[in-house]
Design a protein around this motif. Structure first.
Motif, PDB file in Angstrom:
ATOM      1  N   PHE A  59       0.846  -1.180   0.000  1.00 51.13           N
ATOM      2  CA  PHE A  59       0.000   0.000   0.000  1.00 51.13           C
ATOM      3  C   PHE A  59       0.885   1.235   0.000  1.00 51.13           C
ATOM      4  N   THR A  60       0.276   2.368  -0.326  1.00 48.47           N
ATOM      5  CA  THR A  60       0.988   3.640  -0.387  1.00 48.47           C
ATOM      6  C   THR A  60       0.291   4.653   0.505  1.00 48.47           C
ATOM      7  N   ILE A  61       1.075   5.356   1.329  1.00 48.39           N
ATOM      8  CA  ILE A  61       0.554   6.427   2.172  1.00 48.39           C
ATOM      9  C   ILE A  61       1.399   7.675   1.921  1.00 48.39           C
ATOM     10  N   GLY A 109      -0.238   9.481  11.269  1.00 50.34           N
ATOM     11  CA  GLY A 109       0.860  10.355  10.882  1.00 50.34           C
ATOM     12  C   GLY A 109       2.184   9.681  10.639  1.00 50.34           C
ATOM     13  N   THR A 110       2.628   8.854  11.564  1.00 53.52           N
ATOM     14  CA  THR A 110       3.932   8.203  11.411  1.00 53.52           C
ATOM     15  C   THR A 110       3.885   6.697  11.588  1.00 53.52           C
ATOM     16  N   SER A 111       2.817   6.147  12.146  1.00 52.42           N
ATOM     17  CA  SER A 111       2.729   4.697  12.361  1.00 52.42           C
ATOM     18  C   SER A 111       1.282   4.292  12.606  1.00 52.42           C
ATOM     19  N   PHE A 112       1.054   2.982  12.663  1.00 54.25           N
ATOM     20  CA  PHE A 112      -0.281   2.443  12.909  1.00 54.25           C
ATOM     21  C   PHE A 112      -0.497   2.210  14.405  1.00 54.25           C
ATOM     22  N   PHE A 113      -1.720   2.534  14.870  1.00 56.12           N
ATOM     23  CA  PHE A 113      -2.115   2.299  16.253  1.00 56.12           C
ATOM     24  C   PHE A 113      -3.418   1.509  16.270  1.00 56.12           C
ATOM     25  N   ALA A 114      -3.592   0.652  17.303  1.00 54.48           N
ATOM     26  CA  ALA A 114      -4.812  -0.147  17.420  1.00 54.48           C
ATOM     27  C   ALA A 114      -6.030   0.767  17.452  1.00 54.48           C
ATOM     28  N   GLU A 118      -5.076  -6.668   5.604  1.00 59.47           N
ATOM     29  CA  GLU A 118      -5.871  -5.995   4.579  1.00 59.47           C
ATOM     30  C   GLU A 118      -5.788  -4.489   4.785  1.00 59.47           C
ATOM     31  N   TYR A 119      -5.322  -3.785   3.753  1.00 57.12           N
ATOM     32  CA  TYR A 119      -5.225  -2.324   3.800  1.00 57.12           C
ATOM     33  C   TYR A 119      -6.441  -1.706   3.112  1.00 57.12           C
ATOM     34  N   PHE A 120      -6.955  -0.610   3.672  1.00 54.77           N
ATOM     35  CA  PHE A 120      -8.063   0.103   3.034  1.00 54.77           C
ATOM     36  C   PHE A 120      -8.114   1.534   3.557  1.00 54.77           C
ATOM     37  N   THR A 121      -8.866   2.359   2.878  1.00 56.06           N
ATOM     38  CA  THR A 121      -9.054   3.743   3.308  1.00 56.06           C
ATOM     39  C   THR A 121     -10.543   4.036   3.450  1.00 56.06           C
ATOM     40  N   ILE A 122     -10.881   4.892   4.422  1.00 58.91           N
ATOM     41  CA  ILE A 122     -12.243   5.392   4.611  1.00 58.91           C
ATOM     42  C   ILE A 122     -12.135   6.881   4.912  1.00 58.91           C
ATOM     43  N   SER A 123     -12.778   7.696   4.076  1.00 59.54           N
ATOM     44  CA  SER A 123     -12.792   9.153   4.265  1.00 59.54           C
ATOM     45  C   SER A 123     -11.388   9.720   4.450  1.00 59.54           C
ATOM     46  N   GLY A 124     -10.449   9.212   3.650  1.00 63.10           N
ATOM     47  CA  GLY A 124      -9.095   9.727   3.669  1.00 63.10           C
ATOM     48  C   GLY A 124      -8.213   9.185   4.768  1.00 63.10           C
ATOM     49  N   GLU A 125      -8.765   8.352   5.660  1.00 62.57           N
ATOM     50  CA  GLU A 125      -7.974   7.731   6.724  1.00 62.57           C
ATOM     51  C   GLU A 125      -7.477   6.361   6.268  1.00 62.57           C
ATOM     52  N   HIS A 126      -6.285   5.979   6.743  1.00 63.29           N
ATOM     53  CA  HIS A 126      -5.656   4.728   6.338  1.00 63.29           C
ATOM     54  C   HIS A 126      -5.786   3.689   7.454  1.00 63.29           C
TER      55      HIS A 126
END
Length: 367
Positions: free
Chosen positions: A31-33, A115-120, A83-91
């Motif tokens: 995926f690309t962010i 912003g810099t990493s994924f959080f639960a 599984e990667y996806f976006t909703i309303s511009g959020e990753h």
């Protein structure tokens, strides 16, 4: 007679580009962010004392070195899919947990990029969470989770969730038998979803296609399959296909490709596979390809298995898919492809063999 038609192009073949350290990898997702390229790997089992309670990895591409570097680790319990996806511009990143060494009743987790990493972000109760599949209907987000195993019971429901009030809420349960994967797709503006069923004790479990009624999904068609491990939908021009990976417990069996005939899916082609775990379709140089991850070769009826076998890439040619390239793998479970700066890449998740799980995923580049 149906025939594939593509523009001419020069052949190119995949060559090893980079090895990525993993631990019994069962899934790989790109995926690309914000212009940055990532690869997420769901790690199922480690050779260390951690066993199934091992981290999964997120790699980020470094444009200076031209290689992926480890960027973030995520704690998982038998990581089985990502599984990667976006909703309303959020990753978002949904990670399926299938087993922690004691039970299959675990929370799978949806992560949010901050912003810099994924959080639960949200826990999803699963029973042997095998896979996630994100899709939309009339711009409304849905997320399917396939439940594969309830501590020994495979005849359990999988669940479709719908996005509401900034989170996923249970929308509909679907009866599955060892559900492994689902694939949502659209035909003539109508929405469908297919489920791959793989009951351990019944190789001939049927897979099922459901159709959206406007309010919920209803059973549309049953497909006779042999321990289905994965289902993928793809399109070639105006034609719709379903590819189902099958993995018999006793013999090496054919995997199946079905084609939409205007009213239902009909058999199109069977392809000999060796413990197939997934199909992956992609377009390269104007042509459609199908990759299959072969996990193991069954050597005899006592379930002796060989894991150091080749996975394959097929090309749509004439009126069928023909062999294009064999790729050496070790217990291959998943694959994904992407284009970046003029090159096509193919990433393969190797789960290892009975004696070694901490082996590399391999990234290939077409040259």
């Amino acid at each position: 007679m149906f025939s594939f038609s593509f523009p001419d192009c020069s052949s190119c073949y995949f060559e090893k580009y980079q090895d990525l350290a993993t631990r019994g990898a069962h899934a790989v997702e790109h995926f690309t962010i914000n212009g940055s390229l990532f690869l997420a790997v769901a790690n199922y089992e480690s050779d260390t004392d951690e066993k199934y309670n091992t981290d999964s990895f997120i790699y980020k591409f470094n444009d200076l070195t031209g290689k992926f570097l480890l960027y973030q680790t995520i704690g998982t319990h038998g990581g089985h899919d990502v599984e990667y996806f976006t909703i309303s511009g959020e990753h978002y990143l949904a990670v399926a947990n299938v087993y922690n060494g004691i039970t299959n009743r675990l929370n799978s987790v949806i992560y949010l990029w901050k912003g810099t990493s994924f959080f639960a972000f949200q826990n999803i109760a699963t029973k042997g969470g095998a896979s996630f599949d994100f899709f939309t209907i009339a711009k409304e987000p849905f997320l399917t989770v396939c439940n594969h195993n309830d501590d020994g019971t495979q005849s359990i429901n999988s669940t479709i969730y719908k996005w509401k009030n900034n989170m996923f809420e249970k929308f509909q349960e679907i009866a599955t038998e060892g559900g492994r994967a689902s694939a949502a797709f659209v035909i003539n503006n109508e929405s469908y979803i297919a489920f791959a069923n793989a009951v351990t004790h019944s190789n001939l479990a049927s897979s099922v296609v459901y159709k959206w009624s406007g309010k919920h999904f209803t059973k549309f068609q049953t497909l006779r399959t042999n321990r289905a491990m994965d289902v993928k939908s793809f399109y070639i021009n105006d034609n719709v296909f379903l590819a189902i990976a099958t993995q018999s417990m006793t013999i090496n069996s054919d995997s199946l490709i079905f084609k939409w005939n205007g009213s239902q899916f009909v058999p199109f082609q069977s392809i000999s596979t060796l413990g197939a775990r997934t199909w992956h379709s992609f377009v390269m140089c104007g042509q459609t390809f199908l990759g299959v991850a072969n996990q193991q070769e069954i050597l005899d009826s006592r379930y002796n298995k060989r894991y150091n076998i080749k996975s394959e890439v097929y090309r749509a040619s004439g009126d069928q898919f023909t062999e294009y390239q064999k790729i050496s793998t070790i217990g291959a479970i998943d694959m994904t492809s992407f284009e970046y700066k003029g090159y096509t890449y193919l990433a393969i998740a190797n789960s290892g063999n009975k004696n070694q799980k901490n082996i590399n995923n391999t990234l290939y580049r077409c040259t």
